[in-house]
Design an enzyme around this catalytic site. Structure first.
Site, PDB file in Angstrom:
ATOM      1  N   ASP A  88       0.818  -1.213   0.000  1.00  0.00           N
ATOM      2  CA  ASP A  88       0.000   0.000   0.000  1.00  0.00           C
ATOM      3  C   ASP A  88       0.851   1.262   0.000  1.00  0.00           C
ATOM      4  O   ASP A  88       1.517   1.571   0.982  1.00  0.00           O
ATOM      5  CB  ASP A  88      -0.903  -0.029   1.238  1.00  0.00           C
ATOM      6  CG  ASP A  88      -1.948   1.074   1.243  1.00  0.00           C
ATOM      7  OD1 ASP A  88      -2.055   1.811   0.244  1.00  0.00           O
ATOM      8  OD2 ASP A  88      -2.670   1.188   2.244  1.00  0.00           O
ATOM      9  N   ASP A 294      -1.769   6.738  -6.270  1.00  0.00           N
ATOM     10  CA  ASP A 294      -1.947   5.712  -5.248  1.00  0.00           C
ATOM     11  C   ASP A 294      -2.199   4.358  -5.901  1.00  0.00           C
ATOM     12  O   ASP A 294      -3.083   4.219  -6.744  1.00  0.00           O
ATOM     13  CB  ASP A 294      -3.123   6.084  -4.338  1.00  0.00           C
ATOM     14  CG  ASP A 294      -3.379   5.052  -3.255  1.00  0.00           C
ATOM     15  OD1 ASP A 294      -2.399   4.532  -2.692  1.00  0.00           O
ATOM     16  OD2 ASP A 294      -4.554   4.763  -2.973  1.00  0.00           O
TER      17      ASP A 294
END
Length: 413
Positions: A88, A294
Site C-alpha cells: 500500500d 496511489d
C-alpha cells in the site's frame, strides 16, 4: 552472498497479485465480475474518506485493514513465517496481526522466531513511528503503537525489529534483517482472517521504502496488468531493477508535503479528450501538488465539476457502440464493448509529461458486455488510481523527486 547484500548492491523484483483475482485469499468465486468491480469502486471511496481525514496530529487514521488492492507474499521471523500482506503506497507502517497465547495458528507467533526483538522507547525506531501513534508500555521498557479505524476496529501492540523476507521473482528470497514492524496483540473489529499484514510503501520514515533507504537508492517501480487480464500477476521492483529508462519515458515532479509525508503528490494540469482540453484544479492539499498517485485506489477520483466536463467530453466524442447502464448502479457512463465502439484519445497533462492513456486506462471492464468510465466524482480529495496506471511502468525516484511513466506490456514483466 546474502539476499540482503544483493538488495544493497543491486535490485530485486517481487510479484503483486490483485485481491480480486483467483489465487488471492480475498477472491470470491460467487461474486459476479460486475459485483467485484462495484466493490472495488466503493473501496476507492472508502480510501478517500480515510485519506481526507488523516492529519499529522491524528496518527490513529494512518491505516485501513483489507482496503488495498494488491497483495504480496512476505515472511516474518526466523524461521520465516508466511503472511499475505497488502502492499500500500497510501500507508507507512509495516504491520501484522500477531498470535496471542490462545490465538489462531495462522497468525505470526513471536515466540517461534529467534530474530524477533521488541524495541525500546528511546530507540530511533520508536521515534520514527511517532507519527504512527507510538508510545511507551506501562513500565516504560517497550515501544508500542495503536491504530484505530473509522469502523471502530483497532489494533495495538509492540513495535519490534524483525527479519522480513520478500519472495523475489528470481526465486531467491530477499531477507531484510531488523526491519521495524508493528506486531498487533490486541486486534478487534473487522480484520479479515484471510490477510494478516500491511506493507506500507508511503513516504513516511516507517515505510518499507524508507527503511530500505540507500540500499535501493530511493527507487521503486511497479507495472500493473489490466484489470481484466488473463495473467493476474503484476510486478514491483526495487533499486536498480526499478530504473525506468529508454524510449517513451515521460517524467513529472514527485511532490511531497511535510504535513502529509505518507502521500506521493503530482501536479495534473489538464486532461484532453480529443481536441477538448479540460483544466484541472484538484485538491488544495499537497503544496503545489493537486492529485495523489496511489496504487491502492482503483478509480481516478476528481472534483465533481471536472468529472462532469470529462464525462460529457467522452460521451460526446465516442462513436459507435451502445450506451448502457452499470449492472451495479455505481458507474454513470457505460457502453457495450462491441467492435463498433470507438473511443476518443485521452491525454493526462502532468507538469512536464503528457501521458497518452489507452482504453484500458479510461474504461474498466465490468463484465463481458459492459465497460464503464474509470473516473469518479469526489470533492474531498483527488487520486490518480491504479486503472489509469495499468500498462505503464511507473517509477518513483525519491532522491530526484521524479515520477516516470513508460508504456509497457506489464504481462511480460
Amino acid at each position: 552472498m546474502s539476499a540482503f547484500v544483493d538488495a544493497q548492491s543491486g535490485g530485486f523484483s517481487i510479484n503483486l497479485v490483485h485481491r480480486d483475482f483467483e489465487g488471492s485469499p480475498f477472491y470470491n468465486p460467487k461474486e459476479t465480475p460486475a459485483r467485484r468491480v462495484g466493490i472495488a469502486g466503493r473501496r476507492s471511496i472508502g480510501r478517500v474518506h480515510r485519506f481526507s481525514h488523516m492529519h499529522p496530529s491524528d496518527p490513529d487514521a494512518q491505516l485501513t485493514a483489507n482496503n488495498g488492492e494488491y497483495l504480496v507474499n512476505i515472511s516474518l521471523g526466523t524461521p520465516p513465517f508466511p503472511i499475505v500482506a497488502i502492499a500500500d503506497t497510501g500507508s507507512d507502517i509495516i504491520w501484522t496481526q500477531c498470535r496471542n497465547l490462545a490465538g489462531p495458528k495462522r497468525l505470526f507467533d513471536t515466540k517461534s522466531s529467534s530474530s524477533y526483538r521488541t524495541v525500546s522507547c528511546s530507540s530511533n525506531a520508536c521515534n520514527s513511528l511517532q507519527s504512527e501513534g507510538s508510545s511507551c508500555s506501562s513500565d516504560g521498557s517497550v515501544c508500542e503503537y495503536q491504530v484505530s479505524y473509522g469502523d471502530q476496529s483497532h489494533t495495538q501492540g509492540d513495535v519490534a525489529a524483525e527479519t522480513l523476507t520478500l519472495e523475489s521473482k528470481t526465486g531467491n528470497p530477499v531477507a531484510l534483517p531488523k526491519t521495524v514492524i508493528g506486531c498487533g496483540h490486541d486486534n478487534a473489529g473487522t480484520f479479515s482472517p484471510k490477510g494478516s499484514g500491511i506493507v506500507g510503501l508511503g513516504g513516511g520514515p516507517a515505510s518499507l521504502v524508507s527503511q530500505l533507504g540507500s540500499s535501493i537508492g530511493g527507487k521503486f517501480s511497479y507495472c500493473m496488468v489490466p484489470y481484466a487480464a488473463a495473467k493476474p500477476t503484476s510486478t514491483m521492483n526495487f533499486g536498480t531493477n526499478a530504473v525506468v529508462s529508454g524510449n517513451g519515458v515521460l517524467s513529472t515532479p514527485l511532490i511531497s508535503d511535510p504535513s502529509q509525508p505518507t502521500f506521493y503528490f503530482l501536479q495534473l494540469e489538464a486532461v484532453s479528450v480529443g481536441s477538448k482540453k479540460i483544466a484541472f484544479q484538484g485538491s488544495s492539499i499537497g503544496g503545489s501538488g493537486n492529485i495523489i498517485i496511489d496504487s491502492g485506489t482503483t478509480l481516478t477520483l476528481v472534483p465533481t465539476d471536472f468529472f462532469s466536463q470529462l464525462s460529457d467530453a467522452v460521451e460526446t466524442q465516442v462513436t459507435g457502440g451502445t450506451k448502457t447502464s452499470d449492472p451495479e448502479g455505481f458507474f454513470s457512463l457505460c457502453y457495450v464493448p462491441d467492435s463498433s465502439l470507438k473511443l476518443p484519445p485521452v491525454t493526462a497533462h502532468f507538469k512536464g509529461a503528457d501521458v497518452v492513456l489507452t482504453s484500458d486506462n479510461i474504461f474498466i471492464q465490468v463484465n463481458d458486455k459492459v465497460v464503464c468510465l474509470a473516473f469518479y466524482a469526489n470533492d474531498q480529495l483527488s487520486i490518480y488510481g491504479n486503472v489509469a496506471q495499468q500498462i505503464f511502468l511507473i517509477g518513483y525516484d525519491l532522491p530526484k523527486q521524479t515520477l516516470s511513466f513508460k508504456p509497457t506490456d506489464c504481462t511480460n514483466t
